[in-house]
Design a protein around this motif. Structure first.
Motif, PDB file in Angstrom:
ATOM      1  N   CYS A  14      -3.799  45.332   9.517  1.00  0.00           N
ATOM      2  CA  CYS A  14      -2.427  45.681   8.962  1.00  0.00           C
ATOM      3  C   CYS A  14      -1.585  44.366   9.089  1.00  0.00           C
ATOM      4  N   ALA A  15      -1.324  43.778   7.946  1.00  0.00           N
ATOM      5  CA  ALA A  15      -0.836  42.241   8.182  1.00  0.00           C
ATOM      6  C   ALA A  15       0.574  42.291   7.495  1.00  0.00           C
ATOM      7  N   ASP A  16       1.252  41.186   8.079  1.00  0.00           N
ATOM      8  CA  ASP A  16       2.672  40.640   7.382  1.00  0.00           C
ATOM      9  C   ASP A  16       2.430  39.227   7.356  1.00  0.00           C
ATOM     10  N   LEU A  17       2.267  38.741   6.179  1.00  0.00           N
ATOM     11  CA  LEU A  17       2.384  37.070   5.898  1.00  0.00           C
ATOM     12  C   LEU A  17       3.572  36.582   5.364  1.00  0.00           C
ATOM     13  N   HIS A  18       4.012  35.473   6.016  1.00  0.00           N
ATOM     14  CA  HIS A  18       5.130  34.901   5.287  1.00  0.00           C
ATOM     15  C   HIS A  18       5.102  33.270   5.181  1.00  0.00           C
ATOM     16  N   THR A  19       5.790  33.010   3.936  1.00  0.00           N
ATOM     17  CA  THR A  19       5.685  31.356   3.810  1.00  0.00           C
ATOM     18  C   THR A  19       7.082  31.120   4.280  1.00  0.00           C
ATOM     19  N   THR A  20       7.264  30.291   5.416  1.00  0.00           N
ATOM     20  CA  THR A  20       8.527  29.960   5.856  1.00  0.00           C
ATOM     21  C   THR A  20       9.479  28.891   5.241  1.00  0.00           C
ATOM     22  N   ILE A  21       8.599  28.110   4.545  1.00  0.00           N
ATOM     23  CA  ILE A  21       8.895  26.790   3.820  1.00  0.00           C
ATOM     24  C   ILE A  21       8.265  26.984   2.420  1.00  0.00           C
ATOM     25  N   PRO A  22       9.072  27.478   1.453  1.00  0.00           N
ATOM     26  CA  PRO A  22       8.922  27.682   0.101  1.00  0.00           C
ATOM     27  C   PRO A  22       8.531  26.448  -0.791  1.00  0.00           C
ATOM     28  N   VAL A  23       9.191  25.328  -0.539  1.00  0.00           N
ATOM     29  CA  VAL A  23       9.080  24.255  -1.257  1.00  0.00           C
ATOM     30  C   VAL A  23       8.776  23.066  -0.080  1.00  0.00           C
ATOM     31  N   ARG A  24       7.599  22.163  -0.193  1.00  0.00           N
ATOM     32  CA  ARG A  24       7.644  21.319   0.625  1.00  0.00           C
ATOM     33  C   ARG A  24       7.724  19.867  -0.150  1.00  0.00           C
ATOM     34  N   ARG A  25       7.918  18.680   0.585  1.00  0.00           N
ATOM     35  CA  ARG A  25       7.987  17.633  -0.087  1.00  0.00           C
ATOM     36  C   ARG A  25       6.635  16.723   0.152  1.00  0.00           C
ATOM     37  N   ARG A  26       5.792  16.820  -1.137  1.00  0.00           N
ATOM     38  CA  ARG A  26       4.611  16.201  -1.020  1.00  0.00           C
ATOM     39  C   ARG A  26       4.759  14.903  -1.244  1.00  0.00           C
ATOM     40  N   PRO A  27       3.779  13.976  -0.275  1.00  0.00           N
ATOM     41  CA  PRO A  27       3.731  12.791  -0.547  1.00  0.00           C
ATOM     42  C   PRO A  27       2.906  12.275  -1.823  1.00  0.00           C
ATOM     43  N   VAL A  28       3.160  11.547  -2.703  1.00  0.00           N
ATOM     44  CA  VAL A  28       2.263  10.853  -3.768  1.00  0.00           C
ATOM     45  C   VAL A  28       1.204  10.069  -3.073  1.00  0.00           C
ATOM     46  N   GLY A  29       0.026  10.795  -2.926  1.00  0.00           N
ATOM     47  CA  GLY A  29      -1.265  10.146  -2.151  1.00  0.00           C
ATOM     48  C   GLY A  29      -1.789  11.094  -1.205  1.00  0.00           C
ATOM     49  N   GLU A  30      -2.723  10.801  -0.492  1.00  0.00           N
ATOM     50  CA  GLU A  30      -3.445  11.597   0.472  1.00  0.00           C
ATOM     51  C   GLU A  30      -3.038  11.197   1.908  1.00  0.00           C
ATOM     52  N   VAL A  31      -3.006  12.551   2.805  1.00  0.00           N
ATOM     53  CA  VAL A  31      -2.786  12.365   4.393  1.00  0.00           C
ATOM     54  C   VAL A  31      -3.500  13.119   5.042  1.00  0.00           C
ATOM     55  N   GLU A  32      -4.139  12.444   5.979  1.00  0.00           N
ATOM     56  CA  GLU A  32      -5.269  13.231   6.841  1.00  0.00           C
ATOM     57  C   GLU A  32      -4.400  14.305   7.654  1.00  0.00           C
ATOM     58  N   THR A  33      -5.290  15.190   8.326  1.00  0.00           N
ATOM     59  CA  THR A  33      -4.757  16.301   9.123  1.00  0.00           C
ATOM     60  C   THR A  33      -4.353  15.807  10.372  1.00  0.00           C
ATOM     61  N   PHE A  34      -2.899  16.105  10.690  1.00  0.00           N
ATOM     62  CA  PHE A  34      -2.300  15.783  12.110  1.00  0.00           C
ATOM     63  C   PHE A  34      -1.915  14.323  11.780  1.00  0.00           C
ATOM     64  N   ALA A  35      -2.018  13.619  10.755  1.00  0.00           N
ATOM     65  CA  ALA A  35      -1.258  12.218  10.649  1.00  0.00           C
ATOM     66  C   ALA A  35       0.078  12.296  10.103  1.00  0.00           C
ATOM     67  N   SER A  36       0.893  11.411  10.453  1.00  0.00           N
ATOM     68  CA  SER A  36       2.255  11.391  10.081  1.00  0.00           C
ATOM     69  C   SER A  36       2.534  10.554   8.893  1.00  0.00           C
ATOM     70  N   ALA A  37       3.234  10.722   7.815  1.00  0.00           N
ATOM     71  CA  ALA A  37       3.443   9.998   6.699  1.00  0.00           C
ATOM     72  C   ALA A  37       4.797   9.554   6.392  1.00  0.00           C
ATOM     73  N   ASP A  38       5.524   8.521   6.939  1.00  0.00           N
ATOM     74  CA  ASP A  38       6.790   8.339   6.742  1.00  0.00           C
ATOM     75  C   ASP A  38       6.915   7.360   5.723  1.00  0.00           C
ATOM     76  N   ASP A  39       8.129   7.236   5.139  1.00  0.00           N
ATOM     77  CA  ASP A  39       8.435   6.241   4.116  1.00  0.00           C
ATOM     78  C   ASP A  39       7.576   6.194   3.059  1.00  0.00           C
ATOM     79  N   VAL A  40       7.048   7.611   2.670  1.00  0.00           N
ATOM     80  CA  VAL A  40       6.558   7.294   1.210  1.00  0.00           C
ATOM     81  C   VAL A  40       6.962   7.935   0.179  1.00  0.00           C
ATOM     82  N   GLU A  41       6.672   7.834  -1.148  1.00  0.00           N
ATOM     83  CA  GLU A  41       7.284   8.252  -2.284  1.00  0.00           C
ATOM     84  C   GLU A  41       6.852   9.906  -2.119  1.00  0.00           C
TER      85      GLU A  41
END
Ligand code: SOE
Length: 385
Positions: free
Chosen positions: A205-232
């Motif tokens: 019996c499950a209750d799921l939730h999207t806490t952040i409905p809109v994210r700011r996606r970098p234009v380009g790829e980001v690896e798991t656990f990596a940080s992506a600062d100063d990107v478009e």
């Protein structure tokens, strides 16, 4: 003809597909075990070469054509697991595939059938079972030490997707699948809870939730656990859950509950469980994985420090350093592969594999389906057996 002599682990060769965060860990763990890594395949040969971890194959096809490779590891994004697994098995190679095994349970069912009829060794990478004290928990419960198992509860909390600017391919529906936190980390919790308790989850019996409905996606790829600062960046509406609570019932009568979150500030990799029985209890968590808490009513509680000399044989078989000399997360991969490669060395899967197979991966997909239906329809759902 007499059966072939088992080969030694050090005579076996592996190829690893995917050179992101977890692909590198597979390579490292194989080397700890003494298995030769023939080469890796990346999303491009240049990217794989830039990692500098092993020789590079230009493509999966080139890897599969190498007759010296016995086992292939798939650490690619989730949507590639199904087509690539089929390709590997059809090429006659033993296979280790990351979880979730497939995007849907129809795909994972097909993989079980292809894998079973191939006669090859197949494994879903539920490495976290191989923390020595997780094996210890299972062994103690199996001896009846806890009495009747009443309650199996816990969760898996991380914070690497806490901010709207955190990004990874797992957030993309078409690459990660319709369930995100449940598929990525809930699958580990459910696998572990069933492994430790020896009982199967049969209702959810499950209750799921999207806490952040809109994210700011970098234009380009980001690896798991990596940080992506100063990107478009651009706006990306989210269709998958950051957070989930699930009530569960087990076939042996136990009740339970778990929560998952990828936005729990401060929790890096907090996989935890507690099992309460009619005689005693035990609890463990992955952030303090060298300790097992043993809970008692009429005697003092105990904290068992990982120590092969004091553990059940099935758990002691997966720990090597003396107590106080910490083993870690990478060692869980090494120990999973010890079991898998022992089967490969023998030439075929054992009657009762001591590692998670494609059947376990498929079960996780089926559980995911039941959780999705339960969440959508706001009710208890039976898990098909
Ligand atoms: C990311 O959430 C991740 O790397 C998972 O994909 C792994 O399975 C888990 O062990 C650690 O966190």
């Amino acid at each position: 003809m007499p059966p072939a002599e088992p080969r030694s682990l050090s005579s076996l060769r592996a190829g690893v597909v995917g050179t992101g965060f977890v692909g590198v860990v597979h390579v490292h763990a194989l080397r700890l075990l003494g298995v030769d890594v023939a080469g890796v395949v990346g999303s491009s040969p240049e990217r794989a070469a830039a990692k500098g971890i092993a020789p590079v194959y230009d493509s999966l096809e080139e890897l599969l054509a190498d007759p010296s490779v016995d086992v292939v590891h798939l650490t690619t994004p989730n949507h590639l697991h199904h087509p690539q697994s089929k390709q590997v098995l059809e090429a006659g190679k033993h296979l280790v595939c990351e979880k979730p095994l497939a995007m849907t349970s129809e795909e994972s069912a097909e993989l079980v059938s292809v894998a079973e009829s191939s006669g090859l060794v197949h494994c879903t990478n539920f490495n976290l079972r191989f923390f020595p004290l997780v094996h210890e928990s299972r062994a103690r419960i199996a001896t009846g030490e806890l009495g009747e198992i009443w309650n199996v509860h816990g969760g898996y909390l991380q914070d690497w997707l806490l901010y709207p600017t955190d990004w990874n391919w797992r957030l993309e529906l078409e690459k990660g699948g319709a369930l995100r936190a449940i598929g990525d980390i809930g699958s580990h919790w459910m696998d572990m809870a069933q492994f430790v308790s020896g009982q199967r989850i049969v209702e959810v019996c499950a209750d799921l939730h999207t806490t952040i409905p809109v994210r700011r996606r970098p234009v380009g790829e980001v690896e798991t656990f990596a940080s992506a600062d100063d990107v478009e960046r651009e706006d990306a509406p989210m269709a998958t859950e950051d957070l989930g609570h699930v009530l569960v019932r087990f076939d042996g009568g136990a009740r339970g509950a778990f929560k998952v979150s990828q936005g729990a500030a401060g929790r890096k990799n907090f996989l935890h469980f507690e099992v309460d029985g009619s005689e005693s209890a035990l609890a463990w968590n992955a952030e303090r994985h060298e300790e097992l808490w043993l809970g008692r009513r009429d005697e003092p509680n105990e904290l068992l420090q990982r120590n092969g000399a004091l553990m059940q044989p099935s758990a002691a078989a997966h720990t090597f350093l003396p107590a106080g000399h910490a083993e870690g997360w990478v060692d869980t991969f090494r120990e999973l592969y010890r079991s898998v490669y022992t089967a490969v060395a023998a030439g075929a899967p054992p009657e009762e594999p001591d590692y998670p197979t494609f059947l376990d991966g498929h079960r996780a997909n089926v559980l995911g389906d039941a959780i999705a239906v339960s969440n959508a329809e706001r009710r208890w759902v039976e898990v098909p057996t």
